[in-house]
Scaffold this motif. Structure first.
Motif, PDB file in Angstrom:
ATOM      1  N   LYS A 118       0.828  -1.211   0.000  1.00  0.00           N
ATOM      2  CA  LYS A 118       0.000   0.000   0.000  1.00  0.00           C
ATOM      3  C   LYS A 118       0.862   1.259   0.000  1.00  0.00           C
ATOM      4  CE  LYS A 118      -4.381  -1.466   1.845  1.00  0.00           C
ATOM      5  NZ  LYS A 118      -4.172  -2.925   1.816  1.00  0.00           N
ATOM      6  N   LEU A 119       0.265   2.355  -0.490  1.00  0.00           N
ATOM      7  CA  LEU A 119       0.897   3.667  -0.408  1.00  0.00           C
ATOM      8  C   LEU A 119       0.859   4.130   1.053  1.00  0.00           C
ATOM      9  CD1 LEU A 119       2.108   6.229  -1.704  1.00  0.00           C
ATOM     10  CD2 LEU A 119      -0.224   7.006  -2.122  1.00  0.00           C
ATOM     11  N   LEU A 120       2.033   4.354   1.631  1.00  0.00           N
ATOM     12  CA  LEU A 120       2.127   4.664   3.059  1.00  0.00           C
ATOM     13  C   LEU A 120       2.359   6.150   3.337  1.00  0.00           C
ATOM     14  CD1 LEU A 120       4.688   1.840   3.885  1.00  0.00           C
ATOM     15  CD2 LEU A 120       2.204   1.704   4.190  1.00  0.00           C
ATOM     16  N   SER A 121       2.813   6.872   2.326  1.00  0.00           N
ATOM     17  CA  SER A 121       3.349   8.218   2.556  1.00  0.00           C
ATOM     18  C   SER A 121       2.337   9.344   2.375  1.00  0.00           C
ATOM     19  CB  SER A 121       4.527   8.449   1.613  1.00  0.00           C
ATOM     20  OG  SER A 121       4.140   8.158   0.281  1.00  0.00           O
ATOM     21  N   LEU A 122       1.174   9.051   1.806  1.00  0.00           N
ATOM     22  CA  LEU A 122       0.228  10.119   1.457  1.00  0.00           C
ATOM     23  C   LEU A 122      -0.159  10.938   2.694  1.00  0.00           C
ATOM     24  CD1 LEU A 122      -1.392  11.349  -0.908  1.00  0.00           C
ATOM     25  CD2 LEU A 122      -3.292   9.870  -0.234  1.00  0.00           C
ATOM     26  N   ASN A 123       0.088  12.249   2.613  1.00  0.00           N
ATOM     27  CA  ASN A 123      -0.232  13.214   3.674  1.00  0.00           C
ATOM     28  C   ASN A 123       0.490  12.958   4.999  1.00  0.00           C
ATOM     29  OD1 ASN A 123      -1.965  14.738   2.018  1.00  0.00           O
ATOM     30  ND2 ASN A 123      -3.616  13.257   2.349  1.00  0.00           N
ATOM     31  N   ARG A 124       1.541  12.117   4.978  1.00  0.00           N
ATOM     32  CA  ARG A 124       2.334  11.917   6.190  1.00  0.00           C
ATOM     33  C   ARG A 124       3.222  13.146   6.411  1.00  0.00           C
ATOM     34  NH1 ARG A 124       0.386   9.062   9.725  1.00  0.00           N
ATOM     35  NH2 ARG A 124       2.404   9.400  10.710  1.00  0.00           N
ATOM     36  N   PRO A 125       3.589  13.421   7.673  1.00  0.00           N
ATOM     37  CA  PRO A 125       4.381  14.614   7.967  1.00  0.00           C
ATOM     38  C   PRO A 125       5.792  14.571   7.369  1.00  0.00           C
ATOM     39  CG  PRO A 125       3.890  13.349   9.972  1.00  0.00           C
ATOM     40  CD  PRO A 125       3.142  12.703   8.867  1.00  0.00           C
ATOM     41  N   VAL A 126       6.240  15.758   6.936  1.00  0.00           N
ATOM     42  CA  VAL A 126       7.548  15.903   6.298  1.00  0.00           C
ATOM     43  C   VAL A 126       8.373  16.922   7.080  1.00  0.00           C
ATOM     44  CG1 VAL A 126       8.750  16.572   4.167  1.00  0.00           C
ATOM     45  CG2 VAL A 126       6.537  15.394   4.036  1.00  0.00           C
ATOM     46  N   THR A 127       9.608  16.560   7.363  1.00  0.00           N
ATOM     47  CA  THR A 127      10.560  17.493   7.960  1.00  0.00           C
ATOM     48  C   THR A 127      11.710  17.665   6.979  1.00  0.00           C
ATOM     49  OG1 THR A 127      11.557  15.649   9.143  1.00  0.00           O
ATOM     50  CG2 THR A 127       9.972  16.990  10.361  1.00  0.00           C
ATOM     51  N   GLN A 133      20.807  19.096   0.970  1.00  0.00           N
ATOM     52  CA  GLN A 133      19.602  19.239   1.798  1.00  0.00           C
ATOM     53  C   GLN A 133      18.854  17.916   1.791  1.00  0.00           C
ATOM     54  OE1 GLN A 133      18.975  22.008   3.435  1.00  0.00           O
ATOM     55  NE2 GLN A 133      20.046  23.622   2.319  1.00  0.00           N
ATOM     56  N   TRP A 134      17.960  17.748   2.777  1.00  0.00           N
ATOM     57  CA  TRP A 134      17.142  16.535   2.785  1.00  0.00           C
ATOM     58  C   TRP A 134      15.710  16.841   3.196  1.00  0.00           C
ATOM     59  CZ3 TRP A 134      15.324  15.958   7.729  1.00  0.00           C
ATOM     60  CH2 TRP A 134      16.142  16.358   8.797  1.00  0.00           C
ATOM     61  N   VAL A 135      14.833  15.949   2.779  1.00  0.00           N
ATOM     62  CA  VAL A 135      13.478  15.894   3.326  1.00  0.00           C
ATOM     63  C   VAL A 135      13.300  14.510   3.940  1.00  0.00           C
ATOM     64  CG1 VAL A 135      12.443  17.553   1.716  1.00  0.00           C
ATOM     65  CG2 VAL A 135      12.419  15.105   1.165  1.00  0.00           C
ATOM     66  N   GLN A 136      12.444  14.438   4.945  1.00  0.00           N
ATOM     67  CA  GLN A 136      12.240  13.177   5.654  1.00  0.00           C
ATOM     68  C   GLN A 136      10.759  12.945   5.898  1.00  0.00           C
ATOM     69  OE1 GLN A 136      14.972  12.427   8.869  1.00  0.00           O
ATOM     70  NE2 GLN A 136      13.333  11.621  10.163  1.00  0.00           N
ATOM     71  N   ILE A 137      10.304  11.761   5.577  1.00  0.00           N
ATOM     72  CA  ILE A 137       8.894  11.396   5.746  1.00  0.00           C
ATOM     73  C   ILE A 137       8.770  10.441   6.918  1.00  0.00           C
ATOM     74  CG2 ILE A 137       6.899  10.305   4.635  1.00  0.00           C
ATOM     75  CD1 ILE A 137       8.311  10.991   1.930  1.00  0.00           C
ATOM     76  N   ASP A 138       7.820  10.752   7.813  1.00  0.00           N
ATOM     77  CA  ASP A 138       7.530   9.877   8.940  1.00  0.00           C
ATOM     78  C   ASP A 138       6.311   9.036   8.573  1.00  0.00           C
ATOM     79  OD1 ASP A 138       6.843   8.637  11.288  1.00  0.00           O
ATOM     80  OD2 ASP A 138       6.594  10.489  12.451  1.00  0.00           O
ATOM     81  N   LEU A 139       6.521   7.732   8.388  1.00  0.00           N
ATOM     82  CA  LEU A 139       5.430   6.844   7.982  1.00  0.00           C
ATOM     83  C   LEU A 139       4.506   6.491   9.154  1.00  0.00           C
ATOM     84  CD1 LEU A 139       7.510   4.466   5.674  1.00  0.00           C
ATOM     85  CD2 LEU A 139       6.080   6.396   4.967  1.00  0.00           C
ATOM     86  N   GLY A 140       4.901   6.876  10.374  1.00  0.00           N
ATOM     87  CA  GLY A 140       4.052   6.643  11.544  1.00  0.00           C
ATOM     88  C   GLY A 140       4.312   5.317  12.224  1.00  0.00           C
ATOM     89  N   VAL A 187       7.011  12.510  -3.221  1.00  0.00           N
ATOM     90  CA  VAL A 187       7.665  11.239  -2.920  1.00  0.00           C
ATOM     91  C   VAL A 187       6.571  10.261  -2.507  1.00  0.00           C
ATOM     92  CG1 VAL A 187       9.264  10.007  -1.397  1.00  0.00           C
ATOM     93  CG2 VAL A 187       9.833  12.327  -2.181  1.00  0.00           C
ATOM     94  N   GLU A 188       6.612   9.069  -3.079  1.00  0.00           N
ATOM     95  CA  GLU A 188       5.657   8.030  -2.679  1.00  0.00           C
ATOM     96  C   GLU A 188       6.433   6.846  -2.119  1.00  0.00           C
ATOM     97  OE1 GLU A 188       1.824   8.614  -5.625  1.00  0.00           O
ATOM     98  OE2 GLU A 188       3.313   7.122  -6.168  1.00  0.00           O
ATOM     99  N   VAL A 189       6.001   6.389  -0.952  1.00  0.00           N
ATOM    100  CA  VAL A 189       6.624   5.227  -0.321  1.00  0.00           C
ATOM    101  C   VAL A 189       5.565   4.133  -0.199  1.00  0.00           C
ATOM    102  CG1 VAL A 189       7.850   4.363   1.708  1.00  0.00           C
ATOM    103  CG2 VAL A 189       8.158   6.753   0.992  1.00  0.00           C
ATOM    104  N   TYR A 190       5.864   2.972  -0.734  1.00  0.00           N
ATOM    105  CA  TYR A 190       4.939   1.837  -0.718  1.00  0.00           C
ATOM    106  C   TYR A 190       5.519   0.709   0.126  1.00  0.00           C
ATOM    107  CZ  TYR A 190       2.593   3.993  -4.715  1.00  0.00           C
ATOM    108  OH  TYR A 190       1.907   4.853  -5.538  1.00  0.00           O
TER     109      TYR A 190
END
Ligand SMILES: [Ca+2]
Ligand SMILES: [Ca+2]
Length: 228
Positions: A74-83, A117-124, A220-223
């Motif tokens: 499944k797509l896990l990253s949709l609307n997850r917080p980004v730092t 630079q970086w961006v980071q996604i928290d999948l929860g 970015v999409e993380v599955y």
């Protein structure tokens, strides 16, 4: 009578061989299914010849073939917080990275400052990751430098870090020499195969691009699947 028996044997063998050939071309593993993606419209056609890179992959101009992931992915990253390493983006918002919009035009990308630079996604939660799609910028043919993608369960990436992709061939970003190739951004995005690496946080680095020294992300999409 003997001829008839021979026919009865030959036909099933041919059918089995044909079946195997079909499997070889497409889906081999019954535990996997094709990853279905919604792709944005291409903004340019053809490949410009003015991109200079010592480490650029061969440009085929062909689109990526189907990619197979474990069933239930499944797509896990949709609307997850980004730092990000850049807390005040020059243009756009960090939330653009996971908002589901992949359009290449103005108003869809977040622009981070110059240098690495970086961006980071928290999948929860921690997941087994099966595909990561990255769109830096695709309204113009560009190569982003030092693209490094890592996953960890540690939000500061101080331990348990797995590097999934690294094309920093001269280690100018200081995270180690990468063996992956540089590539030209296109509308279908870049697919990185995490090979079921586990983690809660996905961090994506870059270090400017062939048009300027800034950094951009459209999406970015993380599955993945739940970690067992
Ligand atoms: Ca977006
Ligand atoms: Ca580099």
């Amino acid at each position: 009578m003997k001829r008839l028996e021979l026919k009865a044997i030959v036909i099933p063998v041919v059918l089995i061989l044909a079946g195997t050939a079909h499997l070889g071309r497409s889906q081999q593993d019954p535990g996997k299914e094709e990853l279905k993606l919604v792709l944005p419209k291409p903004m340019f056609i053809g490949t410009p010849g003015n991109i200079k890179s010592a480490n650029l992959e061969a440009v085929t101009g062909k689109s990526r073939g189907p990619f197979y992931v474990p069933r239930g992915t499944k797509l896990l990253s949709l609307n997850r917080p980004v730092t990000s390493s850049d807390r005040q983006p020059v243009i756009g918002e960090l939330s653009f990275v996971t908002d589901g919009d992949k359009d290449g035009g103005e108003g869809y990308f977040v622009e981070l400052g110059p240098g690495t630079q970086w961006v980071q996604i928290d999948l929860g939660a921690s997941y087994a990751l099966n595909a990561i799609l990255v769109w830096h910028y695709h309204s113009q043919a560009r190569v982003y430098r030092d693209v490094i993608v890592q996953v960890s369960d540690n939000k500061d990436f101080l331990k348990g870090v797995v590097t999934l992709f690294n094309n920093d061939h001269d280690n100018s970003s200081g995270l180690g020499i990468g063996r992956d190739k540089e590539y030209i951004e296109v509308a279908e995005g870049r697919l990185i195969d995490p090979k079921s690496a586990r983690g809660r946080y996905v961090r994506l680095y870059s270090n400017g691009n062939t048009s300027n020294d800034l950094n951009h992300f459209v999406e970015v999409e993380v599955y993945g699947t739940p970690a067992k």
